[in-house]
Design a protein around this motif. Structure first.
Motif, short mmCIF file in Angstrom:
data_model
loop_
_atom_site.label_atom_id
_atom_site.label_comp_id
_atom_site.label_asym_id
_atom_site.label_seq_id
_atom_site.Cartn_x
_atom_site.Cartn_y
_atom_site.Cartn_z
N SER A 53 0.86 -1.18 0.00
CA SER A 53 0.00 0.00 0.00
C SER A 53 0.90 1.23 0.00
O SER A 53 1.98 1.19 0.58
CB SER A 53 -0.94 0.01 1.21
OG SER A 53 -0.22 0.13 2.41
N PRO A 54 0.51 2.28 -0.69
CA PRO A 54 -0.71 2.38 -1.48
C PRO A 54 -0.71 1.36 -2.62
O PRO A 54 0.34 0.92 -3.07
CB PRO A 54 -0.72 3.81 -2.00
CG PRO A 54 0.66 4.33 -1.81
CD PRO A 54 1.33 3.49 -0.77
N PHE A 55 -1.90 1.01 -3.04
CA PHE A 55 -2.07 -0.08 -3.99
C PHE A 55 -1.33 0.12 -5.31
O PHE A 55 -0.85 -0.84 -5.91
CB PHE A 55 -3.55 -0.31 -4.27
CG PHE A 55 -4.36 -0.61 -3.03
CD1 PHE A 55 -3.83 -1.37 -1.98
CD2 PHE A 55 -5.64 -0.14 -2.90
CE1 PHE A 55 -4.57 -1.65 -0.85
CE2 PHE A 55 -6.40 -0.42 -1.77
CZ PHE A 55 -5.87 -1.17 -0.74
N GLU A 56 -1.21 1.35 -5.75
CA GLU A 56 -0.53 1.62 -7.02
C GLU A 56 0.94 1.25 -6.99
O GLU A 56 1.58 1.11 -8.03
CB GLU A 56 -0.68 3.11 -7.39
CG GLU A 56 -2.09 3.57 -7.63
CD GLU A 56 -2.84 3.90 -6.34
OE1 GLU A 56 -4.03 4.21 -6.43
OE2 GLU A 56 -2.25 3.85 -5.23
N THR A 57 1.48 1.06 -5.81
CA THR A 57 2.87 0.66 -5.67
C THR A 57 3.12 -0.69 -6.33
O THR A 57 4.25 -1.03 -6.66
CB THR A 57 3.27 0.60 -4.18
OG1 THR A 57 2.92 1.84 -3.56
CG2 THR A 57 4.75 0.36 -4.00
N ALA A 58 2.08 -1.46 -6.55
CA ALA A 58 2.21 -2.76 -7.21
C ALA A 58 2.88 -2.61 -8.57
O ALA A 58 3.67 -3.47 -8.98
CB ALA A 58 0.84 -3.42 -7.36
#
Length: 117
Positions: A53-58
């Motif tokens: 997290s934050p999720f966009e870090t994926a």
């Protein structure tokens, strides 16, 4: 008002405020075939799982992993912060370690230890 009780109503608002963190970094060294089948990826050795997290870090994590070792990105979900990579055990472990180290040192993330089963 005679005969009527007034009732107090409480409302609770919950909001998710993700921190900058890696919550899972795990290597499955020798998955059973059904795991590959359910994930829809080729059986190539080991599976690495990240939740962030934050999720966009994926997106960032998948890029770091693919550049750090000979692994393929099997799944990436920018809406849940999940990344699944696959490759030989050593490459998967190296990729997860690189992701955690880079996110911690460059972006100031709190990271977990890379675990293995």
């Amino acid at each position: 008002m005679a005969g009527k009780e007034l009732t107090s109503v409480s409302r609770v608002l919950e909001e998710s405020v993700p921190g900058k963190q890696v919550t899972i970094a795990h290597v499955i060294a020798s998955p059973v075939p059904e795991v590959y089948e359910h994930l829809g990826i080729n059986a190539v050795g080991a599976i690495g799982i990240l939740t962030l997290s934050p999720f966009e870090t994926a997106i960032i994590a998948a890029d770091i992993a693919a550049k750090a070792a000979d692994v393929g990105v099997g799944f990436l979900d920018r809406f849940t912060g999940t990344v699944i990579i696959a490759g030989d055990v050593q490459s998967v472990e190296m990729a997860l370690t690189s992701v955690c180290r880079t996110l911690e040192m460059v972006l100031g993330f709190a990271v977990t230890t890379v675990t293995r089963t």
